[in-house]
Design a protein around this motif. Structure first.
Motif, PDB file in Angstrom:
ATOM      1  N   LEU A  81      -1.629  -3.359  -6.738  1.00  0.00           N
ATOM      2  CA  LEU A  81      -1.257  -2.041  -6.247  1.00  0.00           C
ATOM      3  C   LEU A  81      -0.488  -2.147  -4.945  1.00  0.00           C
ATOM      4  O   LEU A  81      -0.840  -2.921  -4.054  1.00  0.00           O
ATOM      5  CB  LEU A  81      -2.501  -1.167  -6.058  1.00  0.00           C
ATOM      6  N   GLU A  82       0.558  -1.344  -4.840  1.00  0.00           N
ATOM      7  CA  GLU A  82       1.410  -1.376  -3.663  1.00  0.00           C
ATOM      8  C   GLU A  82       1.492   0.016  -3.035  1.00  0.00           C
ATOM      9  O   GLU A  82       0.956   0.995  -3.569  1.00  0.00           O
ATOM     10  CB  GLU A  82       2.810  -1.864  -4.047  1.00  0.00           C
ATOM     11  N   HIS A  83       2.184   0.073  -1.918  1.00  0.00           N
ATOM     12  CA  HIS A  83       2.363   1.326  -1.175  1.00  0.00           C
ATOM     13  C   HIS A  83       2.828   2.461  -2.091  1.00  0.00           C
ATOM     14  O   HIS A  83       2.287   3.568  -2.078  1.00  0.00           O
ATOM     15  CB  HIS A  83       3.386   1.086  -0.054  1.00  0.00           C
ATOM     16  N   GLY A  84       3.829   2.168  -2.922  1.00  0.00           N
ATOM     17  CA  GLY A  84       4.391   3.200  -3.806  1.00  0.00           C
ATOM     18  C   GLY A  84       3.409   3.709  -4.836  1.00  0.00           C
ATOM     19  O   GLY A  84       3.487   4.867  -5.265  1.00  0.00           O
ATOM     20  N   ASP A  85       2.477   2.853  -5.255  1.00  0.00           N
ATOM     21  CA  ASP A  85       1.471   3.279  -6.226  1.00  0.00           C
ATOM     22  C   ASP A  85       0.550   4.339  -5.622  1.00  0.00           C
ATOM     23  O   ASP A  85       0.234   5.344  -6.261  1.00  0.00           O
ATOM     24  CB  ASP A  85       0.635   2.082  -6.694  1.00  0.00           C
ATOM     25  N   TYR A  86       0.107   4.094  -4.383  1.00  0.00           N
ATOM     26  CA  TYR A  86      -0.768   5.062  -3.717  1.00  0.00           C
ATOM     27  C   TYR A  86      -0.031   6.368  -3.458  1.00  0.00           C
ATOM     28  O   TYR A  86      -0.564   7.455  -3.695  1.00  0.00           O
ATOM     29  CB  TYR A  86      -1.288   4.485  -2.404  1.00  0.00           C
ATOM     30  N   MET A  87       1.207   6.251  -2.983  1.00  0.00           N
ATOM     31  CA  MET A  87       1.977   7.460  -2.713  1.00  0.00           C
ATOM     32  C   MET A  87       2.206   8.246  -3.991  1.00  0.00           C
ATOM     33  O   MET A  87       2.075   9.479  -4.017  1.00  0.00           O
ATOM     34  CB  MET A  87       3.316   7.085  -2.063  1.00  0.00           C
ATOM     35  N   GLY A  88       2.539   7.556  -5.063  1.00  0.00           N
ATOM     36  CA  GLY A  88       2.761   8.235  -6.334  1.00  0.00           C
ATOM     37  C   GLY A  88       1.528   8.968  -6.824  1.00  0.00           C
ATOM     38  O   GLY A  88       1.612  10.089  -7.339  1.00  0.00           O
ATOM     39  N   ALA A  89       0.360   8.341  -6.653  1.00  0.00           N
ATOM     40  CA  ALA A  89      -0.886   8.978  -7.093  1.00  0.00           C
ATOM     41  C   ALA A  89      -1.186  10.225  -6.278  1.00  0.00           C
ATOM     42  O   ALA A  89      -1.627  11.247  -6.813  1.00  0.00           O
ATOM     43  CB  ALA A  89      -2.042   7.989  -6.981  1.00  0.00           C
ATOM     44  N   ILE A  90      -0.930  10.162  -4.971  1.00  0.00           N
ATOM     45  CA  ILE A  90      -1.184  11.318  -4.104  1.00  0.00           C
ATOM     46  C   ILE A  90      -0.225  12.463  -4.424  1.00  0.00           C
ATOM     47  O   ILE A  90      -0.642  13.618  -4.574  1.00  0.00           O
ATOM     48  CB  ILE A  90      -1.063  10.898  -2.623  1.00  0.00           C
ATOM     49  N   LEU A  91       1.059  12.140  -4.556  1.00  0.00           N
ATOM     50  CA  LEU A  91       2.039  13.180  -4.872  1.00  0.00           C
ATOM     51  C   LEU A  91       1.802  13.738  -6.277  1.00  0.00           C
ATOM     52  O   LEU A  91       2.086  14.907  -6.539  1.00  0.00           O
ATOM     53  CB  LEU A  91       3.460  12.627  -4.749  1.00  0.00           C
ATOM     54  N   GLY A  92       1.261  12.908  -7.164  1.00  0.00           N
ATOM     55  CA  GLY A  92       0.970  13.358  -8.522  1.00  0.00           C
ATOM     56  C   GLY A  92      -0.122  14.415  -8.587  1.00  0.00           C
ATOM     57  O   GLY A  92      -0.259  15.118  -9.596  1.00  0.00           O
ATOM     58  N   LEU A  93      -0.881  14.545  -7.520  1.00  0.00           N
ATOM     59  CA  LEU A  93      -1.913  15.593  -7.441  1.00  0.00           C
ATOM     60  C   LEU A  93      -1.344  16.904  -6.922  1.00  0.00           C
ATOM     61  O   LEU A  93      -2.092  17.859  -6.705  1.00  0.00           O
ATOM     62  CB  LEU A  93      -3.050  15.133  -6.518  1.00  0.00           C
ATOM     63  N   GLY A  94      -0.014  16.936  -6.720  1.00  0.00           N
ATOM     64  CA  GLY A  94       0.610  18.150  -6.213  1.00  0.00           C
ATOM     65  C   GLY A  94       0.648  18.228  -4.698  1.00  0.00           C
ATOM     66  O   GLY A  94       0.981  19.272  -4.141  1.00  0.00           O
ATOM     67  N   MET A  95       0.311  17.125  -4.037  1.00  0.00           N
ATOM     68  CA  MET A  95       0.285  17.103  -2.579  1.00  0.00           C
ATOM     69  C   MET A  95       1.697  16.936  -2.029  1.00  0.00           C
ATOM     70  O   MET A  95       2.484  16.138  -2.542  1.00  0.00           O
ATOM     71  CB  MET A  95      -0.604  15.953  -2.099  1.00  0.00           C
ATOM     72  N   LYS A  96       2.032  17.680  -0.982  1.00  0.00           N
ATOM     73  CA  LYS A  96       3.333  17.544  -0.348  1.00  0.00           C
ATOM     74  C   LYS A  96       3.386  16.261   0.475  1.00  0.00           C
ATOM     75  O   LYS A  96       2.404  15.860   1.085  1.00  0.00           O
ATOM     76  CB  LYS A  96       3.614  18.747   0.559  1.00  0.00           C
ATOM     77  N   ARG A  97       4.551  15.643   0.504  1.00  0.00           N
ATOM     78  CA  ARG A  97       4.724  14.395   1.278  1.00  0.00           C
ATOM     79  C   ARG A  97       4.399  14.613   2.750  1.00  0.00           C
ATOM     80  O   ARG A  97       3.897  13.698   3.417  1.00  0.00           O
ATOM     81  CB  ARG A  97       6.181  13.906   1.128  1.00  0.00           C
ATOM     82  N   ASP A  98       4.673  15.809   3.260  1.00  0.00           N
ATOM     83  CA  ASP A  98       4.452  16.088   4.681  1.00  0.00           C
ATOM     84  C   ASP A  98       2.982  16.016   5.081  1.00  0.00           C
ATOM     85  O   ASP A  98       2.666  15.920   6.268  1.00  0.00           O
ATOM     86  CB  ASP A  98       4.983  17.480   5.043  1.00  0.00           C
TER      87      ASP A  98
END
Length: 260
Positions: free
Chosen positions: A104-121
């Motif tokens: 798992l890499e940085h992008g995997d975690y970010m993708g999972a978080i954004l996939g929950l509808g969370m804003k990047r901000d």
């Protein structure tokens, strides 16, 4: 705000300029205090530039630790002390017992978080550490992520909310590259770093997928300099560590640090 200030910023940044200036004006005229979500370094620079244009306003930037890249800002009238203000951040600790975090890499975690509808901000820096990751998040997003983040790239995970003093930082890893280039043109160096042809590099650059020091850069001929940070969406990012000199044949020797 005088529209001539737009000349200092890329057209894609004008919307943020308007929003940031509104925060500044509200602090000055209505004595309002504004706590932003996480800003990237370019947004933080823009905000700081605008705050400096108003003598009655100041701001504080904080990303949870001293060297944070993404930081929240609090903007207030200059008579208000900001040092003790709560920046409303938490550490989202993600872990798994199945030992699959090596993949798992940085992008995997970010993708999972954004996939929950969370804003990047709502998300600050993400630190991939042994056994999982520590992610800075806004306090108002923390509980939602804690309750709903259960899978990262098909790996089942558990989460825990920690205080900032429990934050573990990732060790920055750079692959050093030594290049010999004809010039410091951006397209040439990006081409060599990512091992792409000049033609293939031009497409993402001209499509607005390249940033230099977090500022959108669409000019392939832009000269790079020592200390510049360059990112190409979909390929990664690197830093110009050192311009080492010129060879007898007139080529420039450049040391690059490629983030891995």
């Amino acid at each position: 705000m005088a529209k001539d200030i737009y000349g200092h910023f890329h057209p894609d940044e004008h919307h943020f300029v308007d929003k940031a200036w509104d925060w500044v004006e509200r602090a000055a005229e209505q004595h309002a205090v504004k706590l932003t979500d996480f800003l990237d370094p370019r947004q933080a620079f823009i905000l700081h530039s605008l705050v400096n244009r108003h003598p009655d306003v100041h701001c504080r930037l904080d990303g949870g630790y001293e060297a944070a890249e993404r930081r929240r800002a609090i903007i207030a009238p200059d008579y208000r002390s900001l040092e003790s203000e709560d920046m409303a951040m938490a550490v989202l600790a993600v872990s798994s017992g199945d030992g699959k975090f090596l993949t798992l890499e940085h992008g995997d975690y970010m993708g999972a978080i954004l996939g929950l509808g969370m804003k990047r901000d709502k998300v600050g820096d993400i630190h991939v550490i042994e056994g999982g990751c520590h992610c800075l998040v806004t306090q108002d997003a923390a509980d939602y992520l804690h309750l709903n983040l259960s899978q990262v790239h098909r790996v089942h995970v558990q989460t825990e909310l920690l205080s900032l003093d429990k934050l573990e930082l990732a060790q920055v890893q750079l692959e050093e590259l030594h290049l010999s280039v004809a010039s410091m043109r951006m397209d040439g160096i990006v081409s060599d770093v990512f091992r792409l042809s000049r033609a293939k590099v031009l497409v993402p650059i001209q499509a607005g997928r390249c940033r230099v020091n977090w500022k959108l850069e669409e000019d392939p001929s832009k000269p790079l300099k020592e200390g510049d940070m360059i990112s190409l969406q979909g390929f990664g990012r690197f830093k110009v560590l050192e311009v080492e000199g010129v060879s007898k044949k007139g080529r420039i020797r450049v040391k690059i640090g490629k983030f891995i």
